[in-house]
Write an enzyme that holds these catalytic residues in place. Structure first.
Site, PDB file in Angstrom:
ATOM      1  N   PHE A 170       0.835  -1.209   0.000  1.00 52.53           N
ATOM      2  CA  PHE A 170       0.000   0.000   0.000  1.00 52.53           C
ATOM      3  C   PHE A 170       0.865   1.254   0.000  1.00 52.53           C
ATOM      4  O   PHE A 170       0.397   2.333   0.330  1.00 52.53           O
ATOM      5  CB  PHE A 170      -0.976  -0.015   1.184  1.00 52.53           C
ATOM      6  CG  PHE A 170      -1.632  -1.364   1.377  1.00 52.53           C
ATOM      7  CD1 PHE A 170      -2.521  -1.842   0.429  1.00 52.53           C
ATOM      8  CD2 PHE A 170      -1.306  -2.177   2.450  1.00 52.53           C
ATOM      9  CE1 PHE A 170      -3.088  -3.100   0.557  1.00 52.53           C
ATOM     10  CE2 PHE A 170      -1.870  -3.441   2.585  1.00 52.53           C
ATOM     11  CZ  PHE A 170      -2.762  -3.899   1.644  1.00 52.53           C
ATOM     12  N   THR A 219      -1.443  -7.747  -5.780  1.00 53.03           N
ATOM     13  CA  THR A 219      -2.217  -7.083  -6.816  1.00 53.03           C
ATOM     14  C   THR A 219      -2.609  -8.012  -7.955  1.00 53.03           C
ATOM     15  O   THR A 219      -3.519  -7.704  -8.706  1.00 53.03           O
ATOM     16  CB  THR A 219      -1.377  -5.927  -7.365  1.00 53.03           C
ATOM     17  OG1 THR A 219      -0.027  -6.402  -7.504  1.00 53.03           O
ATOM     18  CG2 THR A 219      -1.353  -4.777  -6.395  1.00 53.03           C
ATOM     19  N   ALA A 266      -0.063  -3.338 -14.070  1.00 54.81           N
ATOM     20  CA  ALA A 266      -0.771  -4.185 -15.039  1.00 54.81           C
ATOM     21  C   ALA A 266      -0.598  -3.633 -16.453  1.00 54.81           C
ATOM     22  O   ALA A 266      -0.311  -4.375 -17.397  1.00 54.81           O
ATOM     23  CB  ALA A 266      -2.251  -4.285 -14.678  1.00 54.81           C
ATOM     24  N   ILE A 303     -10.246  -4.441 -18.701  1.00 54.73           N
ATOM     25  CA  ILE A 303     -10.079  -5.239 -17.490  1.00 54.73           C
ATOM     26  C   ILE A 303      -9.422  -6.567 -17.870  1.00 54.73           C
ATOM     27  O   ILE A 303      -9.971  -7.349 -18.643  1.00 54.73           O
ATOM     28  CB  ILE A 303     -11.447  -5.479 -16.809  1.00 54.73           C
ATOM     29  CG1 ILE A 303     -12.125  -4.129 -16.488  1.00 54.73           C
ATOM     30  CG2 ILE A 303     -11.283  -6.331 -15.558  1.00 54.73           C
ATOM     31  CD1 ILE A 303     -11.308  -3.170 -15.643  1.00 54.73           C
ATOM     32  N   PRO A 330     -11.442 -10.064 -14.650  1.00 51.59           N
ATOM     33  CA  PRO A 330     -12.557  -9.530 -13.853  1.00 51.59           C
ATOM     34  C   PRO A 330     -12.544 -10.001 -12.401  1.00 51.59           C
ATOM     35  O   PRO A 330     -12.960  -9.267 -11.506  1.00 51.59           O
ATOM     36  CB  PRO A 330     -13.797 -10.056 -14.595  1.00 51.59           C
ATOM     37  CG  PRO A 330     -13.326 -10.284 -15.998  1.00 51.59           C
ATOM     38  CD  PRO A 330     -11.893 -10.724 -15.878  1.00 51.59           C
ATOM     39  N   THR A 387      -9.804 -10.949 -10.336  1.00 49.62           N
ATOM     40  CA  THR A 387      -8.810 -10.289  -9.483  1.00 49.62           C
ATOM     41  C   THR A 387      -9.012  -8.773  -9.507  1.00 49.62           C
ATOM     42  O   THR A 387      -8.710  -8.092  -8.528  1.00 49.62           O
ATOM     43  CB  THR A 387      -7.376 -10.644  -9.916  1.00 49.62           C
ATOM     44  OG1 THR A 387      -7.212 -10.307 -11.297  1.00 49.62           O
ATOM     45  CG2 THR A 387      -7.088 -12.115  -9.717  1.00 49.62           C
ATOM     46  N   GLN A 404      -9.346  -6.098  -6.319  1.00 52.76           N
ATOM     47  CA  GLN A 404      -8.590  -4.857  -6.134  1.00 52.76           C
ATOM     48  C   GLN A 404      -9.507  -3.735  -5.676  1.00 52.76           C
ATOM     49  O   GLN A 404      -9.167  -2.959  -4.783  1.00 52.76           O
ATOM     50  CB  GLN A 404      -7.950  -4.435  -7.464  1.00 52.76           C
ATOM     51  CG  GLN A 404      -6.804  -5.294  -7.898  1.00 52.76           C
ATOM     52  CD  GLN A 404      -5.515  -4.662  -7.446  1.00 52.76           C
ATOM     53  OE1 GLN A 404      -5.179  -4.713  -6.276  1.00 52.76           O
ATOM     54  NE2 GLN A 404      -4.791  -4.055  -8.351  1.00 52.76           N
ATOM     55  N   LYS A 449      -5.762   0.533 -17.741  1.00 55.81           N
ATOM     56  CA  LYS A 449      -5.523   1.756 -16.951  1.00 55.81           C
ATOM     57  C   LYS A 449      -5.007   1.491 -15.538  1.00 55.81           C
ATOM     58  O   LYS A 449      -4.409   2.372 -14.936  1.00 55.81           O
ATOM     59  CB  LYS A 449      -6.810   2.575 -16.856  1.00 55.81           C
ATOM     60  CG  LYS A 449      -7.173   3.331 -18.139  1.00 55.81           C
ATOM     61  CD  LYS A 449      -8.370   4.239 -17.895  1.00 55.81           C
ATOM     62  CE  LYS A 449      -8.612   5.187 -19.071  1.00 55.81           C
ATOM     63  NZ  LYS A 449      -9.783   6.062 -18.813  1.00 55.81           N
ATOM     64  N   GLU A 464      -5.600   1.577  -7.006  1.00 59.13           N
ATOM     65  CA  GLU A 464      -5.858   2.708  -6.126  1.00 59.13           C
ATOM     66  C   GLU A 464      -7.240   3.330  -6.249  1.00 59.13           C
ATOM     67  O   GLU A 464      -7.762   3.892  -5.297  1.00 59.13           O
ATOM     68  CB  GLU A 464      -4.765   3.770  -6.365  1.00 59.13           C
ATOM     69  CG  GLU A 464      -3.464   3.339  -5.697  1.00 59.13           C
ATOM     70  CD  GLU A 464      -2.215   3.899  -6.331  1.00 59.13           C
ATOM     71  OE1 GLU A 464      -1.998   3.632  -7.525  1.00 59.13           O
ATOM     72  OE2 GLU A 464      -1.460   4.589  -5.646  1.00 59.13           O
TER      73      GLU A 464
END
Lengths: 171, 753
Positions: free
Chosen positions: B247, B474, B516, B643, B646, B648, B652, B715, B719
């Site tokens: 984090f 992540t 990603a 995405i 979907p 994982t 997030q 994208k 966060e």
């Protein structure tokens, strides 16, 4: 202004105590100091690092293991007081390549991200089922609240537990 | 690591279960303190008790005499370390002079490490640490940031965005029909990943060290250790294959890796250092913030003016800053906007990035002020946001590569049932509980960082993709596996992803939600290069069945190259490699922002804004007599491009939302300014959401195709889930109770006050 802190307590002479434990079905003998926790014994002497240290104060549940079938915070348990006990850790739940139903449910429901609280969550969930307390979603949430997850996988963990709660082999 | 979970073909868009799942549910995934090393010593940190001053005497005799204690390392006996600040400045260091533990007797913050007791066992070291006594000379300190003078440093962080103002805010505000002029506060928060920061340094005795560290960047730590301790780069290998959450706490090399390496170098032994949970409050934190927001609007809710100023503390030794004030000015159409910021210096450690730094604070507090304007004008909160909707980044005055926030508002509102909301506060009820519905907008950057991936295809059809990056929970292993499997038409169990090793091709730190998009693109490019080499190898097969076809004429499926024009003609990967006389095909490729784009961004002439957006709807139930708040329902609708997975991806967002619940209701590090110390440094007193606090969360991903934002249209999602969530909850609490609390977290005492 110089500050002097309190004098330390008198140095305690090292005294080793012999104990026997059955860990994941295997008999183990230890000569250990009385202040060694079950958590540190598992991690540092048996290399069973699946049991995690997240706070060392019984506040997070990452160290949860099953002692004589019951879920216990191993960080708050001195190993010597469990002489003769049977310990089950995350490493002892699966048999070969076959995962325990709770382990498989956690994968299927993506009930973890970083994975650090996961062994404690799984052991705690199994312990809760054995206690007969997993009666509905609210009860699962309440009785799993001793296991923190900073990645926030709570809803997925509850889904995973719900998916196997009726199964005899999940206990 | 092995992946044996799924043998179905996968690619981008499939809900593959986490490929490291089996290791994580069996205890097989090893974290920093868990790698077995022979003849290991254990270090336990002694923390300082004063906020400012110096150590005048360190009494180590009792510790040294205790059984099993090998050494007490401190400023008095440490080996040589670098002199110049530059050696200590890691990839994300803010401007200033980074903290150096044990450099001298000076103490610059409370909790600072002042000695490391090294013992044969953990228990020996812990006992020894309890015997170390310290005498101090105490200087005056100041830890209350609102009592320190504001300043604006000349040098800002590379990632900081200076506000760009427009119009005449003061004039427009003076004339506005409706005004909101408020001061919001967010307290200090600590990251508190479940894994406490830890390092195991393996001393090989031949000049090499292997370092298992809890970090979000193996190569960032490697460069730091090389700079600080003077090791040759080739002699330092840093590994972090599994990271128990971050984090942001592991973005910079933290003092546990420094101390473990220092002790290993001094004693020429392998050393492990694990911080305590208390010490997890002693090296970085999300800075507290005073956010002044002044809004002017017309009767219909159209914003006439925005003023937003954020003041945050930094340490005395580094100038850390976040773009907090800008977000509202970027998000909404408004001709007159002034954004401003300032720092104040205090005697604490330097604050650091924590999940969505800047936006999690600034957008959350702004969205609460905007809710006040909705009530001031009598316009529905969602309608108000739609009235002020913009397809452009209003601050920079540039379009977005994509912005499907309108769709997110709509799909979220439908799923939540927003149209059923009664506007008046205290108008909805369920038995003894007041019911409140609130909403907010989230926004975060969609970033892309240069990343290099090595792809290696073996003749037996196994594909390995590797880079030095990290998976901090992540899902990077899973994303890499999917992209690689899709590119070469292989089942997931024939692909392995390797991460967390500084010896692998370069990756940036894992942060900013860029992994990603960046790692995914690099995997794709490296696999594309393997495809080209495979096609060339296929031409060497007897009779050249594919006729020398190029990759564009081929389909890569089931471990074979198939001629698209005539699917009866195919060559297996192994067959092609045998014909070419090679046992493996390897390609190492970097994905990087285009050169024009990089230069443009460097010169500040970004042509298009790249952002993720979200619409968050929250339902709370508040016990009218006791003030207990339950967040009973959250819908988070996210517009984040493509995405990858979907399953994982949803996790997030869930994680971000849960941390947002913590921000709204629980998380707060309290300082006692008289002694200059954080007081509630444990999980009993620093509350984070537990199972019982988290009820229903619904995650929606709206369709948002974007061919410009990154090569694969990704994208990033790490966060956006936290941004605005606490605002939606705070706004729901106002709707339930009629009480506007402008200081987070919204605890019972504030509601009953």
């Amino acid at each position: 202004m110089p500050t002097k802190l309190a004098e330390p307590t008198a140095q305690t002479a090292e005294r080793l105590i012999d104990i026997d434990l059955t860990v994941n079905g295997k008999a183990e003998h230890f000569s250990i100091a009385p202040w060694v926790t079950l958590l540190d014994l598992l991690r540092e002497r048996l290399d069973l690092t699946g049991t995690k240290k997240g706070c060392d104060h019984g506040q997070c549940g990452a160290c949860t293991v099953l002692v004589d079938g019951k879920r216990v915070n191993s960080c708050l348990t001195l190993a010597v007081v469990r002489d003769g006990s049977e310990i089950q850790t995350i490493e002892g739940l699966s048999s070969g390549d076959t995962l325990h139903p709770m382990q498989q449910a956690f994968i299927d429901h993506d009930a973890f991200q970083c994975g650090y609280c996961t062994p404690g969550q799984i052991c705690s969930a199994i312990g809760m089922l054995r206690e007969g307390k997993a009666d509905g979603r609210d009860a699962i949430r309440e009785n799993m609240s001793g296991n923190l997850c900073r990645c926030g996988a709570y809803t997925n963990i509850a889904d995973a537990i719900e998916s196997v709660q009726g199964r005899e082999d999940a206990r | 690591m092995a992946t044996k979970l799924n043998d179905a073909p996968v690619g981008i868009g499939s809900s593959l279960s986490r490929v490291d799942g089996k290791l994580k549910v069996t205890g097989g995934a090893r974290y920093a303190a868990e790698h077995p090393v022979a003849d290991l010593l254990y270090g336990v940190v002694v923390s300082g008790a004063i906020a400012k001053g110096r150590v005048t005497k360190l009494h180590t005799e009792a510790a040294m005499a205790a059984p099993g204690v090998v050494e007490v390392v401190s400023h008095l006996n440490r080996p040589h370390i670098a002199w110049f600040d530059k050696a200590y400045q890691d990839q994300v260091a803010p401007p200033g002079s980074p903290f150096r533990a044990f450099y001298d007797a000076e103490i610059i913050y409370s909790g600072q490490p002042i000695a490391l007791v090294v013992g044969r066992t953990f228990e020996d070291a812990r006992h020894g640490a309890s015997l170390v006594q310290v005498e101090y000379e105490i200087d005056e300190h100041e830890t209350d940031f609102e009592r320190s003078p504001e300043f604006k440093p000349k040098k800002t962080r590379d990632t900081f965005v200076e506000p760009k103002n427009r119009g005449d805010e003061a004039g427009a505000y003076a004339k506005a029909e409706h005004k909101v002029d408020v001061s919001y506060y967010l307290p200090t928060e600590h990251h508190n990943p479940m894994e406490m920061h830890a390092t195991t340094v393996q001393w090989h005795g031949d000049g090499r060290i292997t370092v298992y560290d809890k970090t979000q960047g193996s190569q960032n730590v490697q460069a730091y250790l090389v700079g600080v301790f003077g090791f040759a780069k080739k002699n330092v290998r840093v590994l972090n294959p599994y990271v128990g959450g971050g984090f942001g706490s592991g973005l910079r090399p933290q003092y546990q890796v420094y101390l473990a390496t220092l002790a290993a170098k001094m004693l020429e032994r392998s050393v492990r250092v694990v911080l305590t949970r208390q010490q997890m409050f002693s090296f970085t934190h999300r800075s507290e913030c005073r956010h002044i927001i002044r809004l002017g609007a017309n009767d219909d809710g159209a914003l006439q003016s925005i003023y937003s100023k954020a003041v945050t503390p930094t340490s005395r030794f580094e100038n850390y800053m976040e773009p907090i004030a800008n977000w509202g000015g970027q998000a909404y159409r408004c001709d007159n906007a002034t954004m401003d910021w300032a720092l104040t210096a205090v005697d604490t450690y330097t604050p650091g990035d924590m999940r969505a730094p800047g936006a999690a604070t600034g957008m959350t507090l702004f969205e609460m002020a905007l809710d006040e304007m909705a009530y001031e004008t009598g316009v529905d909160p969602l309608a108000l946001r739609l009235t002020n909707y913009s397809d452009r980044d209003e601050m920079m005055d540039i379009p977005y590569t994509s912005k499907a926030l309108r769709e997110a508002y709509q799909e979220g509102a439908e799923a939540f049932g927003w149209s059923q909301r009664e506007a008046a506060p205290r108008s909805m009820r369920d038995g003894s509980e007041l019911v409140g519905w609130g909403m907010a907008t989230g926004i975060w950057d969609a970033m892309f960082q240069k990343t290099t991936v090595r792809a290696k295809l073996s003749a037996n059809g196994h594909l390995e993709v590797a880079t030095a990056g990290s998976d901090i929970g992540t899902g990077t292993y899973t994303v890499m596996t999917q992209v690689a499997a899709g590119a070469l038409g292989l089942p997931a169990d024939q692909v392995s992803a390797v991460l967390g090793d500084s010896d692998l091709p370069p990756s940036p730190i894992e942060g900013g939600s860029w992994t990603a998009a960046s790692t995914g693109a690099a995997v794709q490019i490296a696999c594309d290069a393997v495809r080209v080499k495979l096609a060339k190898a296929a031409a060497k097969v007897d009779g050249n069945p594919l006729g020398g076809a190029s990759v564009d004429d081929l389909r890569f499926e089931d471990g074979r190259m198939i001629l698209a024009a005539d699917p009866s003609k195919a060559v297996g990967y192994g067959e092609a490699m045998t014909a070419a006389g090679v046992s493996e095909i390897e390609a190492t490729e970097a994905a990087a922002p285009g050169p024009l784009e990089s230069i443009g961004e460097m010169l500040g002439v970004k042509k298009k804004a790249k952002n993720t957006h979200s619409a968050i709807y929250a339902e709370v139930k508040v016990d009218e007599e006791l003030g207990v708040v339950r967040v009973t329902r959250i819908v988070c609708a996210v517009a984040a491009g493509r995405i990858v997975n979907p399953k994982t991806a949803r996790s997030q967002i869930l994680g971000g939302v849960v941390m947002g619940i913590g921000m709204a209701l629980h998380e707060e590090t309290l300082a006692d300014h008289r002694i200059g110390r954080f007081m509630n440094h444990n999980f009993a007193e620093y509350h984070i959401p537990a199972h019982a606090d988290v009820l229903d969360i619904d995650v929606i991903f709206v369709d948002e195709p974007d061919s410009e934002v990154s090569p694969l249209g990704i994208k990033g999602l790490g966060e956006i889930g936290i941004v605005g969530t606490a605002a939606a909850i705070g706004n729901a609490i106002f709707h339930a109770t009629g009480k506007r609390v402008r200081s987070l977290p919204i605890t019972i005492d504030k509601l009953l006050d």
